[in-house]
Design a protein around this motif. Structure first.
Motif, PDB file in Angstrom:
ATOM      1  N   ASP A 137      15.087  37.115 -31.828  1.00  0.00           N
ATOM      2  CA  ASP A 137      15.761  38.327 -30.925  1.00  0.00           C
ATOM      3  C   ASP A 137      14.944  38.383 -29.629  1.00  0.00           C
ATOM      4  N   ILE A 138      15.297  38.807 -28.785  1.00  0.00           N
ATOM      5  CA  ILE A 138      14.780  38.831 -27.456  1.00  0.00           C
ATOM      6  C   ILE A 138      15.178  40.097 -26.615  1.00  0.00           C
ATOM      7  N   GLU A 139      14.301  41.021 -26.227  1.00  0.00           N
ATOM      8  CA  GLU A 139      14.526  42.099 -25.667  1.00  0.00           C
ATOM      9  C   GLU A 139      14.077  41.716 -23.870  1.00  0.00           C
TER      10      GLU A 139
ATOM     11  N   PHE B   4       4.893  35.122 -20.014  1.00  0.00           N
ATOM     12  CA  PHE B   4       5.664  34.133 -20.676  1.00  0.00           C
ATOM     13  C   PHE B   4       4.877  32.737 -20.745  1.00  0.00           C
ATOM     14  N   TYR B   5       4.251  32.293 -19.799  1.00  0.00           N
ATOM     15  CA  TYR B   5       3.597  30.843 -19.786  1.00  0.00           C
ATOM     16  C   TYR B   5       2.611  30.824 -20.767  1.00  0.00           C
ATOM     17  N   GLU B   6       2.108  32.034 -21.408  1.00  0.00           N
ATOM     18  CA  GLU B   6       1.007  32.126 -22.213  1.00  0.00           C
ATOM     19  C   GLU B   6       1.538  32.058 -23.618  1.00  0.00           C
ATOM     20  N   VAL B   7       2.594  32.403 -23.913  1.00  0.00           N
ATOM     21  CA  VAL B   7       3.259  31.975 -25.176  1.00  0.00           C
ATOM     22  C   VAL B   7       4.286  30.942 -25.417  1.00  0.00           C
ATOM     23  N   ALA B   8       4.371  30.314 -24.195  1.00  0.00           N
ATOM     24  CA  ALA B   8       5.542  29.084 -24.107  1.00  0.00           C
ATOM     25  C   ALA B   8       5.351  28.036 -25.260  1.00  0.00           C
ATOM     26  N   LYS B   9       3.894  27.841 -25.236  1.00  0.00           N
ATOM     27  CA  LYS B   9       3.604  26.499 -26.178  1.00  0.00           C
ATOM     28  C   LYS B   9       4.002  26.881 -27.608  1.00  0.00           C
ATOM     29  N   ARG B  10       3.595  28.237 -28.045  1.00  0.00           N
ATOM     30  CA  ARG B  10       3.932  28.885 -29.332  1.00  0.00           C
ATOM     31  C   ARG B  10       5.560  28.702 -29.682  1.00  0.00           C
ATOM     32  N   ILE B  11       6.185  29.221 -28.648  1.00  0.00           N
ATOM     33  CA  ILE B  11       7.513  29.353 -28.772  1.00  0.00           C
ATOM     34  C   ILE B  11       8.006  27.710 -29.099  1.00  0.00           C
ATOM     35  N   VAL B  12       7.771  26.811 -28.334  1.00  0.00           N
ATOM     36  CA  VAL B  12       7.928  25.554 -28.442  1.00  0.00           C
ATOM     37  C   VAL B  12       7.647  24.936 -29.969  1.00  0.00           C
ATOM     38  N   GLU B  13       6.288  24.936 -30.396  1.00  0.00           N
ATOM     39  CA  GLU B  13       5.970  24.852 -31.538  1.00  0.00           C
ATOM     40  C   GLU B  13       7.070  25.398 -32.847  1.00  0.00           C
ATOM     41  N   ILE B  14       7.281  26.651 -32.768  1.00  0.00           N
ATOM     42  CA  ILE B  14       7.664  27.208 -33.961  1.00  0.00           C
ATOM     43  C   ILE B  14       9.423  26.995 -33.903  1.00  0.00           C
ATOM     44  N   THR B  15       9.859  26.628 -32.591  1.00  0.00           N
ATOM     45  CA  THR B  15      11.353  26.369 -33.021  1.00  0.00           C
ATOM     46  C   THR B  15      11.425  24.670 -32.831  1.00  0.00           C
TER      47      THR B  15
ATOM     48  N   LEU C  62      15.918  32.067 -22.641  1.00  0.00           N
ATOM     49  CA  LEU C  62      14.856  31.445 -23.063  1.00  0.00           C
ATOM     50  C   LEU C  62      14.859  30.054 -21.943  1.00  0.00           C
ATOM     51  N   LYS C  63      15.898  29.334 -21.984  1.00  0.00           N
ATOM     52  CA  LYS C  63      16.085  28.380 -21.007  1.00  0.00           C
ATOM     53  C   LYS C  63      15.847  28.597 -19.563  1.00  0.00           C
TER      54      LYS C  63
ATOM     55  N   PHE D 209      13.932  23.053 -21.838  1.00  0.00           N
ATOM     56  CA  PHE D 209      14.014  23.478 -23.538  1.00  0.00           C
ATOM     57  C   PHE D 209      15.524  23.133 -23.833  1.00  0.00           C
ATOM     58  N   LYS D 210      15.621  22.547 -24.983  1.00  0.00           N
ATOM     59  CA  LYS D 210      16.980  22.129 -25.644  1.00  0.00           C
ATOM     60  C   LYS D 210      16.890  22.465 -27.055  1.00  0.00           C
TER      61      LYS D 210
END
Length: 455
Positions: A6-8, A67-78, A95-96, A106-107
């Motif tokens: 979920d995103i706000e 966002f650029y600081e958390v982007a890698k974590r988002i890629v890894e967990i998804t 997200l995209k 991001f796909k």
């Protein structure tokens, strides 16, 4: 594997929004395996109405990661996951958009719980997360905050998985996962299975279900399929690509789901399963003296049995138990033939219904108790059994003697509200198979909790 998120956002013009908070839970269909929750500095203003809705303001985000600081974590967990969200098009677009700003493609495949709920729980008044959760008895804390809404979406998604009798959600997931992490051998498949009660689904390379089974120990039963040398096991070993499963907690739920889903999915290796696993039925009639007689006979197309049995031996064992427990006459139950009194009368274990010494009123009252306990004709009731974890119970709904379906409820919720109870239930077909399964289970499990519903 799923990534439930979920995103706000800040609000604002289309594709100019920024993320203010994100929550992602990696979910294997049964439990959460990883999680990431964070506020995000959107580097832009937040619309006033969004501040009022979420409570998130610019002061809270001043020291939050960008966002650029958390982007890698988002890629890894998804990675290798299906993204699941309530109104998934919105969350996926946001997200995209953020990744596009970083120049990173991001796909992911997505699943929308709004669309799934509309398909699997039709005729709800509203499919907004808050109203849908309230109607289904799902507790929601921190509404309009990423973590609270993500947790509510997990609970909703688990309920939707349970309602998906056709297993289309699982089939799609298997097709995706096999491309990246197909089990290399049977041992690897077995290691990922639980030793719990539930239903298991054996898939081929295309993700199709080729066999459905039920067990009180899923890992042990699948191991038997992979090590036995009979014809069916050899076919399974030759075709299996992966095994998915659904914990049920209750053996009764597993039996009912197995029966329903074999009929719905028609797996090629379940074809040998006979339609009727039972041959005998319990019937009653009044004799010329007014006594109710009980008989175990072959099932009759023209008469509805009180209850059914897998075979005659099972039926006779049942009759012997009720004769002893309810002090019935074995002659009037068809187990002894004589022109005079039964043997039990001679040893003082029968009150003499066989020779008209006991009144019909007293004798028939005990027989009717047996009939009432072993039949749910015209009854409104729920059967409460074990859940998948310590905080829940399973529930089987019967209305007017008709099996309506099954579901799960949290111990903190009341199930005497008919509308909430109905929404929790996965509708299932009422037929002779389900009647036999339920009645047999009720006979074998005296501790099963039965609650009669008030109109």
């Amino acid at each position: 594997m799923y990534a439930i998120l979920d995103i706000e956002t800040t609000g604002g013009k289309y594709n100019e929004e920024g993320i203010t908070e994100i929550a992602i839970y990696q979910f294997d269909g049964h439990k959460v395996t990883d999680q990431f929750i964070s506020l995000v500095n959107p580097e832009r203003d937040i619309q006033p109405f969004v501040v009022n809705l979420t409570g998130i303001n610019s002061n809270m985000l001043r020291n939050a990661p960008k966002f650029y600081e958390v982007a890698k974590r988002i890629v890894e967990i998804t990675e290798n996951c299906i993204l699941v969200a309530h109104n998934a098009d919105f969350d996926y677009r946001i997200l995209k958009t953020e990744f596009n700003r970083l120049g990173f493609p991001f796909k992911r495949k997505t699943l929308c719980t709004v669309e799934l709920a509309q398909k699997l729980i039709p005729e709800m008044e509203s499919y907004s997360l808050g109203k849908l959760a309230r109607a289904l008895g799902i507790a929601v804390s921190d509404r309009h905050r990423a973590n609270g809404d993500a947790l509510a979406t997990i609970k909703l998604f688990k309920m939707l998985l349970n309602k998906d009798v056709g297993k289309s959600i699982i089939k799609d997931a298997v097709k995706i996962e096999k491309k990246s992490k197909l089990a290399s051998n049977l041992k690897n498949i077995i290691e990922e299975l639980p030793s719990d009660t539930g239903v298991y689904y054996i898939h081929n390379d295309d993700g199709d279900i080729i066999y459905i089974g039920k067990s009180n120990n899923i890992k042990k039963r699948v191991t038997q399929h992979f090590t036995n040398s009979n014809s069916k096991s050899k076919k399974i070993q030759a075709l299996v690509s992966s095994v998915s499963y659904e914990k049920t907690g209750s053996e009764l739920v597993a039996l009912l789901k197995e029966s329903e889903e074999i009929k719905s999915n028609k797996p090629i290796l379940n074809r040998a399963l006979k339609q009727n696993k039972f041959t005998q039925g319990l019937y009653c009639y009044k004799d010329s003296n007014g006594y109710i007689n009980l008989r175990v006979n072959h099932l009759k197309k023209t008469e509805k049995p009180i209850t059914t049995f897998a075979n005659r031996q099972s039926g006779i064992s049942f009759m012997n138990r009720v004769i002893e427990d309810y002090e019935l006459c074995p002659k009037l139950c068809g187990l002894q033939k004589s022109k005079s009194s039964c043997f039990n009368y001679d040893i003082k274990h029968c009150y003499g219904a066989c020779v008209s010494e006991e009144s019909t009123e007293k004798y028939n009252k005990r027989v009717n108790t047996v009939i009432n306990i072993n039949s749910y004709d015209n009854k409104d009731m729920v059967l409460i059994d074990r859940g998948r974890d310590i905080e829940e119970k399973s529930v089987i709904l019967i209305e007017d003697g008709v099996f309506r379906g099954l579901g799960y409820f949290d111990l903190n919720h009341q199930i005497n509200n008919r509308s909430i109870l109905t929404s929790l239930i996965t509708p299932m077909e009422n037929n002779r198979d389900t009647q036999h399964i339920i009645q047999s289970y009720m006979r074998r499990n005296k501790r099963l909790k039965v609650i009669e519903l008030n109109n």
